[in-house]
Scaffold this motif. Structure first.
Motif, PDB file in Angstrom:
ATOM      1  N   VAL A  63       0.057  -1.934  11.869  1.00 45.13           N
ATOM      2  CA  VAL A  63       0.947  -2.817  11.126  1.00 45.13           C
ATOM      3  C   VAL A  63       2.138  -2.026  10.596  1.00 45.13           C
ATOM      4  CG1 VAL A  63       1.159  -4.269   9.068  1.00 45.13           C
ATOM      5  CG2 VAL A  63      -0.901  -4.410  10.493  1.00 45.13           C
ATOM      6  N   LEU A  64       1.861  -0.838  10.042  1.00 38.63           N
ATOM      7  CA  LEU A  64       2.917  -0.070   9.386  1.00 38.63           C
ATOM      8  C   LEU A  64       3.599   0.904  10.337  1.00 38.63           C
ATOM      9  CD1 LEU A  64       1.139   0.698   5.998  1.00 38.63           C
ATOM     10  CD2 LEU A  64       2.686  -1.192   6.562  1.00 38.63           C
ATOM     11  N   ARG A  65       4.925   0.815  10.366  1.00 38.52           N
ATOM     12  CA  ARG A  65       5.723   1.775  11.133  1.00 38.52           C
ATOM     13  C   ARG A  65       5.857   3.068  10.344  1.00 38.52           C
ATOM     14  NH1 ARG A  65      11.025  -0.657  11.961  1.00 38.52           N
ATOM     15  NH2 ARG A  65      11.628   0.289  10.007  1.00 38.52           N
ATOM     16  N   GLU A  66       5.968   2.919   9.016  1.00 35.25           N
ATOM     17  CA  GLU A  66       6.038   4.095   8.157  1.00 35.25           C
ATOM     18  C   GLU A  66       5.531   3.752   6.763  1.00 35.25           C
ATOM     19  OE1 GLU A  66      10.620   4.240   6.606  1.00 35.25           O
ATOM     20  OE2 GLU A  66      10.255   4.898   8.668  1.00 35.25           O
ATOM     21  N   CYS A  67       5.090   4.801   6.076  1.00 32.14           N
ATOM     22  CA  CYS A  67       4.612   4.647   4.702  1.00 32.14           C
ATOM     23  C   CYS A  67       4.416   6.032   4.093  1.00 32.14           C
ATOM     24  CB  CYS A  67       3.298   3.863   4.657  1.00 32.14           C
ATOM     25  SG  CYS A  67       1.895   4.703   5.445  1.00 32.14           S
ATOM     26  N   ARG A  68       4.221   6.041   2.797  1.00 31.99           N
ATOM     27  CA  ARG A  68       3.837   7.272   2.090  1.00 31.99           C
ATOM     28  C   ARG A  68       2.388   7.109   1.657  1.00 31.99           C
ATOM     29  NH1 ARG A  68       8.077  10.487   1.180  1.00 31.99           N
ATOM     30  NH2 ARG A  68      10.130   9.517   1.152  1.00 31.99           N
ATOM     31  N   ARG A  69       1.614   8.164   1.919  1.00 36.38           N
ATOM     32  CA  ARG A  69       0.199   8.101   1.558  1.00 36.38           C
ATOM     33  C   ARG A  69      -0.315   9.529   1.412  1.00 36.38           C
ATOM     34  NH1 ARG A  69      -2.725   6.101   6.348  1.00 36.38           N
ATOM     35  NH2 ARG A  69      -2.494   8.263   6.918  1.00 36.38           N
ATOM     36  N   ALA A  82      -2.417   2.002   9.361  1.00 33.34           N
ATOM     37  CA  ALA A  82      -1.568   3.177   9.580  1.00 33.34           C
ATOM     38  C   ALA A  82      -2.476   4.304  10.046  1.00 33.34           C
ATOM     39  CB  ALA A  82      -0.846   3.570   8.290  1.00 33.34           C
ATOM     40  N   PRO A  83      -1.955   5.251  10.827  1.00 32.73           N
ATOM     41  CA  PRO A  83      -2.813   6.333  11.330  1.00 32.73           C
ATOM     42  C   PRO A  83      -3.324   7.234  10.205  1.00 32.73           C
ATOM     43  CG  PRO A  83      -0.590   6.450  12.295  1.00 32.73           C
ATOM     44  CD  PRO A  83      -0.590   5.343  11.304  1.00 32.73           C
ATOM     45  N   SER A  84      -4.529   7.743  10.398  1.00 28.37           N
ATOM     46  CA  SER A  84      -5.118   8.673   9.425  1.00 28.37           C
ATOM     47  C   SER A  84      -4.475  10.053   9.582  1.00 28.37           C
ATOM     48  CB  SER A  84      -6.621   8.793   9.673  1.00 28.37           C
ATOM     49  OG  SER A  84      -6.863   9.495  10.890  1.00 28.37           O
ATOM     50  N   VAL A  85      -4.778  10.929   8.650  1.00 32.78           N
ATOM     51  CA  VAL A  85      -4.296  12.309   8.711  1.00 32.78           C
ATOM     52  C   VAL A  85      -4.744  12.963  10.023  1.00 32.78           C
ATOM     53  CG1 VAL A  85      -4.502  14.591   7.645  1.00 32.78           C
ATOM     54  CG2 VAL A  85      -4.170  12.572   6.211  1.00 32.78           C
ATOM     55  N   LEU A  86      -6.017  12.784  10.391  1.00 34.02           N
ATOM     56  CA  LEU A  86      -6.520  13.378  11.639  1.00 34.02           C
ATOM     57  C   LEU A  86      -5.863  12.757  12.868  1.00 34.02           C
ATOM     58  CD1 LEU A  86     -10.326  13.825  10.879  1.00 34.02           C
ATOM     59  CD2 LEU A  86      -8.656  15.623  11.305  1.00 34.02           C
ATOM     60  N   ALA A  87      -5.642  11.453  12.840  1.00 33.97           N
ATOM     61  CA  ALA A  87      -4.972  10.794  13.961  1.00 33.97           C
ATOM     62  C   ALA A  87      -3.555  11.338  14.125  1.00 33.97           C
ATOM     63  CB  ALA A  87      -4.944   9.284  13.757  1.00 33.97           C
ATOM     64  N   MET A 131       6.465  18.265 -12.516  1.00 32.54           N
ATOM     65  CA  MET A 131       7.140  17.573 -11.438  1.00 32.54           C
ATOM     66  C   MET A 131       6.097  16.982 -10.490  1.00 32.54           C
ATOM     67  SD  MET A 131       9.960  19.151  -8.924  1.00 32.54           S
ATOM     68  CE  MET A 131       9.882  18.761  -7.221  1.00 32.54           C
ATOM     69  N   THR A 132       6.228  15.705 -10.210  1.00 34.81           N
ATOM     70  CA  THR A 132       5.300  15.025  -9.309  1.00 34.81           C
ATOM     71  C   THR A 132       5.787  15.179  -7.873  1.00 34.81           C
ATOM     72  OG1 THR A 132       4.813  13.416 -11.031  1.00 34.81           O
ATOM     73  CG2 THR A 132       4.207  12.828  -8.776  1.00 34.81           C
ATOM     74  N   VAL A 133       4.880  15.585  -7.010  1.00 33.40           N
ATOM     75  CA  VAL A 133       5.222  15.724  -5.596  1.00 33.40           C
ATOM     76  C   VAL A 133       4.854  14.426  -4.894  1.00 33.40           C
ATOM     77  CG1 VAL A 133       4.760  17.006  -3.483  1.00 33.40           C
ATOM     78  CG2 VAL A 133       4.818  18.210  -5.674  1.00 33.40           C
ATOM     79  N   ARG A 134       5.817  13.840  -4.220  1.00 34.99           N
ATOM     80  CA  ARG A 134       5.562  12.602  -3.477  1.00 34.99           C
ATOM     81  C   ARG A 134       4.911  12.941  -2.152  1.00 34.99           C
ATOM     82  NH1 ARG A 134      10.357   8.705  -2.815  1.00 34.99           N
ATOM     83  NH2 ARG A 134       8.654   7.316  -2.325  1.00 34.99           N
ATOM     84  N   PRO A 135       3.992  12.086  -1.716  1.00 27.43           N
ATOM     85  CA  PRO A 135       3.413  12.295  -0.390  1.00 27.43           C
ATOM     86  C   PRO A 135       4.503  12.190   0.667  1.00 27.43           C
ATOM     87  CG  PRO A 135       2.209  10.599  -1.609  1.00 27.43           C
ATOM     88  CD  PRO A 135       3.441  10.929  -2.391  1.00 27.43           C
ATOM     89  N   PRO A 136       4.297  12.832   1.810  1.00 26.57           N
ATOM     90  CA  PRO A 136       5.313  12.762   2.861  1.00 26.57           C
ATOM     91  C   PRO A 136       5.410  11.360   3.454  1.00 26.57           C
ATOM     92  CG  PRO A 136       3.322  13.791   3.688  1.00 26.57           C
ATOM     93  CD  PRO A 136       3.129  13.599   2.201  1.00 26.57           C
ATOM     94  N   LEU A 184      -6.887   7.253   3.137  1.00 27.38           N
ATOM     95  CA  LEU A 184      -7.363   5.946   2.704  1.00 27.38           C
ATOM     96  C   LEU A 184      -6.229   4.922   2.634  1.00 27.38           C
ATOM     97  CD1 LEU A 184      -9.846   6.929  -0.155  1.00 27.38           C
ATOM     98  CD2 LEU A 184     -10.382   6.238   2.192  1.00 27.38           C
ATOM     99  N   ASP A 185      -6.501   3.734   3.126  1.00 27.18           N
ATOM    100  CA  ASP A 185      -5.508   2.662   3.051  1.00 27.18           C
ATOM    101  C   ASP A 185      -5.142   2.353   1.603  1.00 27.18           C
ATOM    102  OD1 ASP A 185      -5.193   2.255   5.813  1.00 27.18           O
ATOM    103  OD2 ASP A 185      -6.924   0.907   5.879  1.00 27.18           O
ATOM    104  N   SER A 186      -6.090   2.510   0.714  1.00 26.53           N
ATOM    105  CA  SER A 186      -5.829   2.229  -0.703  1.00 26.53           C
ATOM    106  C   SER A 186      -4.846   3.226  -1.324  1.00 26.53           C
ATOM    107  CB  SER A 186      -7.138   2.228  -1.494  1.00 26.53           C
ATOM    108  OG  SER A 186      -7.767   3.494  -1.394  1.00 26.53           O
ATOM    109  N   ALA A 187      -4.598   4.353  -0.656  1.00 26.64           N
ATOM    110  CA  ALA A 187      -3.686   5.366  -1.177  1.00 26.64           C
ATOM    111  C   ALA A 187      -2.247   5.178  -0.707  1.00 26.64           C
ATOM    112  CB  ALA A 187      -4.179   6.763  -0.777  1.00 26.64           C
ATOM    113  N   VAL A 188      -1.997   4.187   0.147  1.00 23.64           N
ATOM    114  CA  VAL A 188      -0.638   3.944   0.625  1.00 23.64           C
ATOM    115  C   VAL A 188       0.202   3.398  -0.536  1.00 23.64           C
ATOM    116  CG1 VAL A 188       0.804   2.598   2.208  1.00 23.64           C
ATOM    117  CG2 VAL A 188      -1.394   3.505   2.993  1.00 23.64           C
ATOM    118  N   GLU A 189       1.383   3.971  -0.728  1.00 25.60           N
ATOM    119  CA  GLU A 189       2.295   3.487  -1.757  1.00 25.60           C
ATOM    120  C   GLU A 189       2.898   2.167  -1.280  1.00 25.60           C
ATOM    121  OE1 GLU A 189       5.258   6.465  -2.546  1.00 25.60           O
ATOM    122  OE2 GLU A 189       3.771   7.922  -3.239  1.00 25.60           O
TER     123      GLU A 189
END
Length: 177
Positions: free
Chosen positions: A79-85, A27-32, A1-6, A89-94
């Motif tokens: 730019v992004l109000r919401e996303c999954r990542r 989009a904000p980083s994990v630390l942000a 089962m693949t877990v989707r990022p939050p 890294l910006d390259s990891a945003v779905e």
């Protein structure tokens, strides 16, 4: 089962009554997100650069740093109000998860904004892909302040200085008798 990022949710903008420039990250980083602060990763050069340009300490408390930006007519948003990542890294945003902030009402509410500075290529790419509208502002992409952007700090600072120079407060001149 693949877990989707939050599903990640961005922050409201840092903005005062009459901003002249809007700095857009992607989009904000994990630390942000954990700190509830824009550019919360201490390795991100954003606060160091803006502190150097607007004469405040990058380690000042967050409310003081944001107040300094507002005092100089600088607004900050993503730019992004919401996303999954997964990760930061910006390259990891779905791509299918990206929802942009609503810029039309924002620009109508703040018609004093004359320039939008993209903090890196991902912010520019996603803005141009997801946001529609004819905004009467100048758009300029700058080197990302992220630690993932390996450009030397001095080069980043020079690029940001050139982009923000016309918006900096003039230094008081001393008069010679």
């Amino acid at each position: 089962m693949t877990v989707r990022p939050p599903l990640l949710h961005g922050f409201p903008p840092i903005v005062g009554g009459a901003p002249q420039v809007l700095v857009l990250g992607n989009a904000p980083s994990v630390l942000a997100l954990a700190k509830h602060q824009y550019y919360g990763n201490p390795r991100n050069a954003f606060w160091r650069i803006t502190g150097a340009l607007y004469d405040f300490d990058a380690d000042d408390p967050y409310p003081e740093r944001t107040a300094a930006l507002i005092a100089h007519g600088v607004a900050v948003w993503d730019v992004l109000r919401e996303c999954r990542r997964a990760g930061s890294l910006d390259s990891a945003v779905e791509p299918a998860s990206m929802v942009a902030n609503d810029f039309g009402p924002f620009f109508r509410r703040y018609p004093t904004i004359r320039r939008v500075l993209f903090n890196g290529a991902a912010a520019e790419k996603n803005f141009r892909r997801l946001v529609s509208g004819d905004f009467d502002v100048e758009f300029l992409r700058l080197p990302s302040t992220s630690p993932a952007q390996t450009m030397r700090y001095e080069l980043k600072l020079a690029a940001w200085r050139a982009a923000l120079q016309p918006l900096r407060q003039p230094s008081p001149r001393s008069e010679i008798d």
